[in-house]
Design a protein around this motif. Structure first.
Motif, short mmCIF file in Angstrom:
data_model
loop_
_atom_site.label_atom_id
_atom_site.label_comp_id
_atom_site.label_asym_id
_atom_site.label_seq_id
_atom_site.Cartn_x
_atom_site.Cartn_y
_atom_site.Cartn_z
N LEU A 94 -50.35 -6.36 -36.03
CA LEU A 94 -50.49 -4.91 -35.86
C LEU A 94 -49.30 -4.18 -36.48
CD1 LEU A 94 -52.06 -2.54 -34.61
CD2 LEU A 94 -50.75 -2.88 -32.51
N LEU A 95 -48.11 -4.73 -36.32
CA LEU A 95 -46.91 -4.13 -36.92
C LEU A 95 -47.01 -4.12 -38.44
CD1 LEU A 95 -44.01 -3.02 -36.72
CD2 LEU A 95 -43.19 -5.38 -36.62
N PHE A 96 -47.46 -5.25 -39.02
CA PHE A 96 -47.60 -5.33 -40.47
C PHE A 96 -48.64 -4.32 -40.96
CE2 PHE A 96 -49.65 -7.04 -44.29
CZ PHE A 96 -48.54 -7.18 -45.12
N TYR A 97 -49.74 -4.21 -40.24
CA TYR A 97 -50.80 -3.26 -40.62
C TYR A 97 -50.26 -1.83 -40.60
CZ TYR A 97 -54.75 -0.11 -39.98
OH TYR A 97 -55.62 0.94 -40.08
N PHE A 98 -49.56 -1.48 -39.53
CA PHE A 98 -49.05 -0.11 -39.40
C PHE A 98 -48.05 0.20 -40.50
CE2 PHE A 98 -46.14 3.10 -37.63
CZ PHE A 98 -47.06 4.11 -37.39
N LYS A 99 -47.18 -0.75 -40.82
CA LYS A 99 -46.19 -0.53 -41.87
C LYS A 99 -46.85 -0.45 -43.24
CE LYS A 99 -42.49 -0.15 -39.48
NZ LYS A 99 -41.81 1.17 -39.44
N ILE A 101 -49.94 0.68 -43.97
CA ILE A 101 -50.63 1.95 -44.18
C ILE A 101 -49.67 3.14 -44.20
CG2 ILE A 101 -52.77 1.12 -43.13
CD1 ILE A 101 -52.04 2.85 -40.67
N SER A 102 -48.38 2.90 -43.92
CA SER A 102 -47.42 4.00 -43.97
C SER A 102 -47.25 4.53 -45.39
CB SER A 102 -46.06 3.57 -43.41
OG SER A 102 -45.45 2.60 -44.24
N GLN A 103 -47.77 3.79 -46.39
CA GLN A 103 -47.74 4.28 -47.76
C GLN A 103 -48.56 5.56 -47.90
OE1 GLN A 103 -50.05 1.70 -50.51
NE2 GLN A 103 -50.67 0.61 -48.66
N LYS A 111 -51.82 11.57 -40.19
CA LYS A 111 -51.40 12.08 -38.88
C LYS A 111 -52.34 11.57 -37.79
CE LYS A 111 -49.27 16.29 -40.71
NZ LYS A 111 -49.31 17.77 -40.75
N GLU A 112 -53.64 11.55 -38.10
CA GLU A 112 -54.61 11.04 -37.12
C GLU A 112 -54.47 9.53 -36.96
OE1 GLU A 112 -56.40 13.02 -35.27
OE2 GLU A 112 -55.44 14.67 -36.34
N ILE A 113 -54.20 8.84 -38.07
CA ILE A 113 -54.00 7.38 -37.99
C ILE A 113 -52.79 7.08 -37.11
CG2 ILE A 113 -53.38 5.32 -39.31
CD1 ILE A 113 -54.91 6.51 -41.67
N SER A 114 -51.72 7.84 -37.28
CA SER A 114 -50.50 7.64 -36.48
C SER A 114 -50.77 7.86 -34.99
CB SER A 114 -49.39 8.58 -36.96
OG SER A 114 -48.99 8.26 -38.27
N LYS A 115 -51.50 8.92 -34.68
CA LYS A 115 -51.81 9.22 -33.28
C LYS A 115 -52.69 8.12 -32.67
CE LYS A 115 -53.36 13.48 -33.76
NZ LYS A 115 -53.89 14.82 -33.40
N THR A 116 -53.65 7.66 -33.46
CA THR A 116 -54.55 6.61 -32.98
C THR A 116 -53.78 5.31 -32.75
OG1 THR A 116 -56.37 7.59 -34.24
CG2 THR A 116 -56.64 5.31 -33.50
N THR A 117 -52.92 4.96 -33.72
CA THR A 117 -52.13 3.74 -33.58
C THR A 117 -51.20 3.82 -32.38
OG1 THR A 117 -52.17 3.52 -36.00
CG2 THR A 117 -50.61 2.13 -34.79
N LYS A 118 -50.63 4.99 -32.15
CA LYS A 118 -49.73 5.16 -31.00
C LYS A 118 -50.48 4.95 -29.69
CE LYS A 118 -46.09 8.13 -29.17
NZ LYS A 118 -46.37 7.78 -27.78
N LYS A 119 -51.73 5.42 -29.63
CA LYS A 119 -52.52 5.21 -28.42
C LYS A 119 -52.76 3.72 -28.18
CE LYS A 119 -55.11 9.56 -28.31
NZ LYS A 119 -56.46 10.19 -28.40
N VAL A 120 -53.03 3.00 -29.28
CA VAL A 120 -53.24 1.56 -29.16
C VAL A 120 -51.97 0.88 -28.69
CG1 VAL A 120 -53.74 -0.56 -30.45
CG2 VAL A 120 -55.06 1.52 -30.92
#
Length: 332
Positions: A94-99, A101-103, A111-120
Protein backbone atom coordinates in the motif's frame (compact mmCIF):
# COMPACT_ATOMS: atom_id res chain seq x y z
CA UNK A 1 0.86 -0.30 22.58
CA UNK A 2 2.26 -3.55 21.16
CA UNK A 3 0.51 -5.67 18.59
CA UNK A 4 -2.14 -7.87 20.21
CA UNK A 5 -2.23 -11.65 19.77
CA UNK A 6 -4.70 -12.65 17.05
CA UNK A 7 -7.24 -14.30 19.37
CA UNK A 8 -7.47 -11.20 21.55
CA UNK A 9 -7.93 -8.97 18.47
CA UNK A 10 -10.77 -11.20 17.29
CA UNK A 11 -12.47 -11.16 20.69
CA UNK A 12 -12.23 -7.37 20.92
CA UNK A 13 -13.78 -7.03 17.48
CA UNK A 14 -16.68 -9.33 18.29
CA UNK A 15 -17.40 -7.43 21.51
CA UNK A 16 -17.18 -4.08 19.72
CA UNK A 17 -19.47 -5.24 16.90
CA UNK A 18 -22.09 -6.69 19.27
CA UNK A 19 -22.19 -3.50 21.32
CA UNK A 20 -22.81 -1.54 18.10
CA UNK A 21 -25.48 -3.89 16.78
CA UNK A 22 -27.53 -4.41 19.96
CA UNK A 23 -28.96 -2.18 22.66
CA UNK A 24 -27.41 -4.34 25.42
CA UNK A 25 -25.29 -7.49 25.34
CA UNK A 26 -24.88 -10.10 28.07
CA UNK A 27 -21.62 -11.90 28.75
CA UNK A 28 -23.08 -15.29 27.75
CA UNK A 29 -24.07 -13.89 24.35
CA UNK A 30 -20.54 -12.56 23.79
CA UNK A 31 -19.05 -15.97 24.67
CA UNK A 32 -21.44 -17.75 22.27
CA UNK A 33 -20.77 -15.31 19.41
CA UNK A 34 -17.00 -15.57 19.78
CA UNK A 35 -17.24 -19.35 19.52
CA UNK A 36 -19.75 -19.17 16.68
CA UNK A 37 -17.70 -16.76 14.56
CA UNK A 38 -14.14 -17.83 15.33
CA UNK A 39 -14.33 -21.23 17.07
CA UNK A 40 -12.64 -19.74 20.17
CA UNK A 41 -13.77 -20.93 23.62
CA UNK A 42 -13.50 -18.47 26.53
CA UNK A 43 -15.04 -18.01 29.96
CA UNK A 44 -16.78 -15.13 31.72
CA UNK A 45 -13.58 -14.06 33.48
CA UNK A 46 -11.80 -13.64 30.13
CA UNK A 47 -14.63 -11.51 28.71
CA UNK A 48 -14.70 -9.32 31.81
CA UNK A 49 -10.94 -8.84 31.50
CA UNK A 50 -11.27 -8.06 27.78
CA UNK A 51 -13.86 -5.38 28.49
CA UNK A 52 -11.69 -3.80 31.21
CA UNK A 53 -8.72 -3.72 28.82
CA UNK A 54 -10.84 -2.26 26.02
CA UNK A 55 -11.90 0.54 28.36
CA UNK A 56 -8.38 1.20 29.66
CA UNK A 57 -6.28 0.70 26.53
CA UNK A 58 -8.66 1.82 23.78
CA UNK A 59 -10.93 4.18 25.72
CA UNK A 60 -13.96 2.17 24.62
CA UNK A 61 -16.97 3.85 26.32
CA UNK A 62 -18.47 0.54 27.50
CA UNK A 63 -21.03 0.86 30.27
CA UNK A 64 -22.84 -1.72 32.40
CA UNK A 65 -26.61 -1.87 33.04
CA UNK A 66 -27.09 -3.47 36.48
CA UNK A 67 -30.80 -4.00 35.99
CA UNK A 68 -30.27 -5.98 32.74
CA UNK A 69 -26.92 -7.48 33.77
CA UNK A 70 -25.58 -6.48 30.36
CA UNK A 71 -23.05 -4.20 28.68
CA UNK A 72 -23.89 -1.39 26.24
CA UNK A 73 -22.48 1.50 24.23
CA UNK A 74 -23.87 5.02 24.51
CA UNK A 75 -25.09 6.51 21.22
CA UNK A 76 -22.80 7.54 18.32
CA UNK A 77 -19.59 5.83 19.36
CA UNK A 78 -16.67 6.48 16.98
CA UNK A 79 -14.73 3.60 15.45
CA UNK A 80 -12.31 2.22 18.05
CA UNK A 81 -10.61 -0.59 16.19
CA UNK A 82 -9.31 -0.55 12.64
CA UNK A 83 -11.77 -2.07 10.19
CA UNK A 84 -9.05 -3.57 7.97
CA UNK A 85 -6.28 -5.82 9.28
CA UNK A 86 -3.16 -5.76 7.09
CA UNK A 87 -0.04 -7.89 7.32
CA UNK A 88 3.40 -6.29 6.87
CA UNK A 89 3.65 -7.22 3.17
CA UNK A 90 0.26 -5.61 2.48
CA UNK A 91 1.24 -2.44 4.34
CA UNK A 92 4.44 -2.14 2.29
CA UNK A 93 2.47 -2.75 -0.93
CA UNK A 94 0.00 0.00 0.00
CA UNK A 95 2.88 2.38 0.80
CA UNK A 96 4.54 1.64 -2.56
CA UNK A 97 1.23 2.18 -4.38
CA UNK A 98 0.59 5.50 -2.66
CA UNK A 99 4.11 6.76 -3.36
CA UNK A 100 3.89 5.64 -6.99
CA UNK A 101 0.67 7.51 -7.71
CA UNK A 102 2.10 10.65 -6.07
CA UNK A 103 3.49 11.43 -9.54
CA UNK A 104 -0.03 12.67 -10.26
CA UNK A 105 -0.11 15.06 -7.31
CA UNK A 106 -0.82 18.05 -9.60
CA UNK A 107 -3.86 16.35 -11.14
CA UNK A 108 -7.25 17.58 -9.84
CA UNK A 109 -8.32 13.98 -9.18
CA UNK A 110 -5.29 13.37 -6.94
CA UNK A 111 -6.93 15.29 -4.09
CA UNK A 112 -9.73 12.71 -4.09
CA UNK A 113 -7.21 9.86 -4.33
CA UNK A 114 -5.36 11.28 -1.30
CA UNK A 115 -8.56 11.58 0.74
CA UNK A 116 -9.61 8.06 -0.20
CA UNK A 117 -6.20 6.62 0.64
CA UNK A 118 -6.20 8.44 3.98
CA UNK A 119 -9.55 6.86 4.84
CA UNK A 120 -8.12 3.43 4.06
CA UNK A 121 -4.98 4.12 6.12
CA UNK A 122 -7.01 5.40 9.07
CA UNK A 123 -9.17 2.27 8.95
CA UNK A 124 -6.24 -0.14 9.21
CA UNK A 125 -3.86 -1.39 11.84
CA UNK A 126 -0.88 0.44 10.27
CA UNK A 127 1.45 1.59 13.11
CA UNK A 128 1.86 5.35 13.61
CA UNK A 129 5.51 5.31 12.52
CA UNK A 130 4.52 3.66 9.24
CA UNK A 131 1.69 6.13 8.70
CA UNK A 132 4.24 8.93 8.86
CA UNK A 133 6.08 7.39 5.88
CA UNK A 134 3.03 8.01 3.71
CA UNK A 135 3.60 11.75 4.21
CA UNK A 136 7.37 11.73 3.64
CA UNK A 137 8.52 13.13 0.28
CA UNK A 138 12.02 11.65 0.17
CA UNK A 139 11.11 7.98 0.50
CA UNK A 140 10.36 7.13 -3.14
CA UNK A 141 10.38 9.46 -6.13
CA UNK A 142 8.78 8.82 -9.53
CA UNK A 143 8.71 10.89 -12.70
CA UNK A 144 6.72 14.07 -12.27
CA UNK A 145 3.60 14.51 -14.40
CA UNK A 146 3.02 18.18 -15.28
CA UNK A 147 -0.39 19.82 -15.03
CA UNK A 148 -1.73 20.05 -18.58
CA UNK A 149 -5.12 21.13 -19.97
CA UNK A 150 -7.89 18.54 -19.91
CA UNK A 151 -6.91 16.67 -16.76
CA UNK A 152 -10.01 17.95 -15.00
CA UNK A 153 -12.07 15.82 -17.40
CA UNK A 154 -10.62 12.51 -16.19
CA UNK A 155 -13.22 11.85 -13.48
CA UNK A 156 -16.21 12.60 -15.73
CA UNK A 157 -14.76 10.60 -18.62
CA UNK A 158 -14.17 7.60 -16.34
CA UNK A 159 -17.80 7.77 -15.22
CA UNK A 160 -18.96 7.93 -18.85
CA UNK A 161 -16.85 4.89 -19.76
CA UNK A 162 -18.01 2.92 -16.71
CA UNK A 163 -21.69 3.75 -17.32
CA UNK A 164 -21.47 3.33 -21.12
CA UNK A 165 -22.84 6.80 -21.78
CA UNK A 166 -22.47 8.55 -25.14
CA UNK A 167 -20.56 11.81 -24.83
CA UNK A 168 -20.50 14.96 -26.95
CA UNK A 169 -17.24 16.86 -27.21
CA UNK A 170 -15.91 19.93 -28.99
CA UNK A 171 -12.42 19.06 -30.20
CA UNK A 172 -9.77 21.30 -31.73
CA UNK A 173 -7.02 19.68 -33.72
CA UNK A 174 -3.82 21.67 -34.22
CA UNK A 175 -4.34 24.57 -36.66
CA UNK A 176 -7.97 23.58 -37.32
CA UNK A 177 -11.37 24.88 -36.28
CA UNK A 178 -13.16 23.14 -33.36
CA UNK A 179 -15.47 20.30 -34.37
CA UNK A 180 -18.30 18.51 -32.55
CA UNK A 181 -18.15 14.71 -32.13
CA UNK A 182 -20.54 12.14 -30.65
CA UNK A 183 -18.45 9.38 -29.09
CA UNK A 184 -18.85 6.03 -27.37
CA UNK A 185 -15.96 6.33 -24.86
CA UNK A 186 -13.96 3.14 -24.27
CA UNK A 187 -10.59 3.91 -22.66
CA UNK A 188 -8.38 6.58 -21.13
CA UNK A 189 -4.73 6.01 -22.04
CA UNK A 190 -1.56 7.77 -20.92
CA UNK A 191 1.37 8.13 -23.31
CA UNK A 192 4.49 10.23 -22.75
CA UNK A 193 2.88 12.23 -19.92
CA UNK A 194 -0.19 13.11 -22.03
CA UNK A 195 -3.67 11.59 -21.73
CA UNK A 196 -5.89 10.39 -24.55
CA UNK A 197 -9.47 9.22 -24.94
CA UNK A 198 -10.08 6.25 -27.23
CA UNK A 199 -13.63 5.72 -28.40
CA UNK A 200 -15.90 5.02 -31.34
CA UNK A 201 -16.97 7.92 -33.54
CA UNK A 202 -20.71 7.33 -33.91
CA UNK A 203 -20.92 9.18 -37.24
CA UNK A 204 -18.40 6.90 -38.96
CA UNK A 205 -18.66 3.87 -36.63
CA UNK A 206 -14.86 3.79 -36.35
CA UNK A 207 -12.22 4.10 -33.65
CA UNK A 208 -10.90 7.55 -32.92
CA UNK A 209 -8.37 9.06 -30.49
CA UNK A 210 -8.57 12.46 -28.78
CA UNK A 211 -5.92 14.26 -26.73
CA UNK A 212 -7.53 15.50 -23.52
CA UNK A 213 -5.56 18.74 -23.81
CA UNK A 214 -7.45 19.60 -27.02
CA UNK A 215 -10.97 18.87 -25.78
CA UNK A 216 -12.61 22.30 -25.52
CA UNK A 217 -15.94 21.20 -24.05
CA UNK A 218 -17.47 17.97 -22.79
CA UNK A 219 -21.03 16.84 -22.19
CA UNK A 220 -22.27 13.45 -21.02
CA UNK A 221 -25.59 12.64 -22.69
CA UNK A 222 -28.41 10.44 -21.40
CA UNK A 223 -27.91 7.95 -24.24
CA UNK A 224 -26.56 4.57 -23.14
CA UNK A 225 -24.74 2.29 -25.59
CA UNK A 226 -24.37 -1.49 -25.52
CA UNK A 227 -21.19 -2.88 -23.99
CA UNK A 228 -18.39 -3.09 -26.55
CA UNK A 229 -15.86 -5.92 -26.41
CA UNK A 230 -12.79 -3.68 -26.65
CA UNK A 231 -9.42 -5.29 -25.91
CA UNK A 232 -6.84 -2.57 -25.44
CA UNK A 233 -3.87 -4.93 -25.65
CA UNK A 234 -5.00 -6.23 -29.03
CA UNK A 235 -5.91 -2.78 -30.36
CA UNK A 236 -2.48 -1.31 -29.57
CA UNK A 237 -0.48 -4.49 -30.22
CA UNK A 238 1.36 -3.17 -33.30
CA UNK A 239 1.27 0.54 -32.52
CA UNK A 240 3.87 2.91 -31.17
CA UNK A 241 2.22 5.29 -28.72
CA UNK A 242 -1.47 6.03 -29.29
CA UNK A 243 -1.53 6.19 -33.09
CA UNK A 244 -3.25 3.15 -34.62
CA UNK A 245 -3.56 3.15 -38.42
CA UNK A 246 -5.60 0.86 -40.68
CA UNK A 247 -2.42 -0.45 -42.31
CA UNK A 248 -1.22 -4.00 -41.84
CA UNK A 249 1.77 -4.39 -39.46
CA UNK A 250 5.17 -4.96 -41.06
CA UNK A 251 8.37 -6.54 -39.80
CA UNK A 252 11.12 -3.99 -39.18
CA UNK A 253 14.69 -5.14 -38.52
CA UNK A 254 16.93 -2.73 -36.62
CA UNK A 255 20.60 -2.92 -35.64
CA UNK A 256 21.78 -1.22 -32.47
CA UNK A 257 25.30 -0.66 -31.28
CA UNK A 258 26.25 -3.01 -28.45
CA UNK A 259 26.14 -0.38 -25.67
CA UNK A 260 22.59 0.61 -26.56
CA UNK A 261 21.68 -3.04 -27.03
CA UNK A 262 22.21 -3.77 -23.33
CA UNK A 263 19.44 -1.31 -22.46
CA UNK A 264 17.11 -2.76 -25.09
CA UNK A 265 17.39 -6.23 -23.58
CA UNK A 266 16.28 -4.79 -20.25
CA UNK A 267 13.68 -2.39 -21.67
CA UNK A 268 12.47 -3.48 -25.13
CA UNK A 269 11.33 -0.73 -27.50
CA UNK A 270 8.18 -2.69 -28.33
CA UNK A 271 6.18 -5.65 -27.01
CA UNK A 272 6.84 -7.65 -30.21
CA UNK A 273 10.63 -7.22 -29.99
CA UNK A 274 12.68 -10.33 -30.76
CA UNK A 275 16.47 -10.65 -30.84
CA UNK A 276 17.72 -11.76 -34.26
CA UNK A 277 21.47 -11.63 -33.64
CA UNK A 278 23.86 -10.47 -30.95
CA UNK A 279 27.62 -10.02 -31.01
CA UNK A 280 30.28 -7.78 -29.48
CA UNK A 281 29.45 -4.92 -31.84
CA UNK A 282 25.70 -5.04 -32.43
CA UNK A 283 22.31 -6.20 -31.24
CA UNK A 284 19.91 -6.86 -34.10
CA UNK A 285 16.21 -7.02 -33.30
CA UNK A 286 12.96 -7.25 -35.20
CA UNK A 287 9.57 -5.79 -34.33
CA UNK A 288 6.11 -6.07 -35.89
CA UNK A 289 4.72 -2.55 -36.09
CA UNK A 290 2.56 -0.10 -37.96
CA UNK A 291 5.17 2.62 -38.57
CA UNK A 292 3.88 5.99 -37.38
CA UNK A 293 5.24 9.37 -36.40
CA UNK A 294 5.90 8.01 -32.90
CA UNK A 295 7.81 5.04 -34.32
CA UNK A 296 10.12 7.18 -36.46
CA UNK A 297 10.64 9.65 -33.60
CA UNK A 298 11.71 6.78 -31.35
CA UNK A 299 14.19 5.38 -33.90
CA UNK A 300 15.63 8.80 -34.72
CA UNK A 301 16.08 9.53 -31.01
CA UNK A 302 18.84 6.88 -30.92
CA UNK A 303 20.91 8.88 -33.43
CA UNK A 304 23.89 6.95 -34.81
CA UNK A 305 23.32 4.10 -32.34
CA UNK A 306 20.47 2.70 -34.47
CA UNK A 307 20.27 1.60 -38.11
CA UNK A 308 17.22 0.29 -39.96
CA UNK A 309 18.15 -2.81 -41.95
CA UNK A 310 14.77 -3.56 -43.54
CA UNK A 311 12.30 -2.99 -45.10
CA UNK A 312 13.49 -0.56 -47.77
CA UNK A 313 10.46 1.72 -47.37
CA UNK A 314 11.31 2.38 -43.71
CA UNK A 315 15.02 2.82 -44.54
CA UNK A 316 14.11 5.43 -47.18
CA UNK A 317 11.84 7.31 -44.77
CA UNK A 318 14.58 7.53 -42.12
CA UNK A 319 17.23 8.59 -44.65
CA UNK A 320 14.93 11.27 -46.06
CA UNK A 321 14.23 12.64 -42.59
CA UNK A 322 17.94 12.72 -41.74
CA UNK A 323 18.77 14.51 -45.00
CA UNK A 324 16.15 17.18 -44.33
CA UNK A 325 17.48 17.60 -40.79
CA UNK A 326 21.05 17.91 -42.12
CA UNK A 327 20.04 20.50 -44.72
CA UNK A 328 18.90 22.81 -41.95
CA UNK A 329 22.52 23.09 -40.82
CA UNK A 330 24.14 23.54 -44.25
CA UNK A 331 24.42 27.30 -43.95
CA UNK A 332 25.59 27.42 -40.34
Amino acid sequence: MGKLPKNIQLRYRVIDRLLRDYETVKTDVIIDKIFERHDISVGKTTIQKDIRNMIMDYHAPIEYDNSKKAYYYPENVDEIFPIIELIDEEINALLFYFKTISQYRDYPIFKEISKTTKKVIDSTNIPLEMKELFERDTLLETEKHPLIPGLGLITELLESIANQRVIEIQYKRHNKEPKKHLIKPLLLKEDKLLWYLIGINIKYDSFITFGLDRIISFNCTNEVFQKIDFKSEEYFKYSFGVTVTDEEPIEVVISFKSKQGHYLKTLPIHSTQEIVEENNQNLIIKVMVKPSYEFYSKILSYGSDAKIISPKSVVNRVVETLEIAKSQYNNT
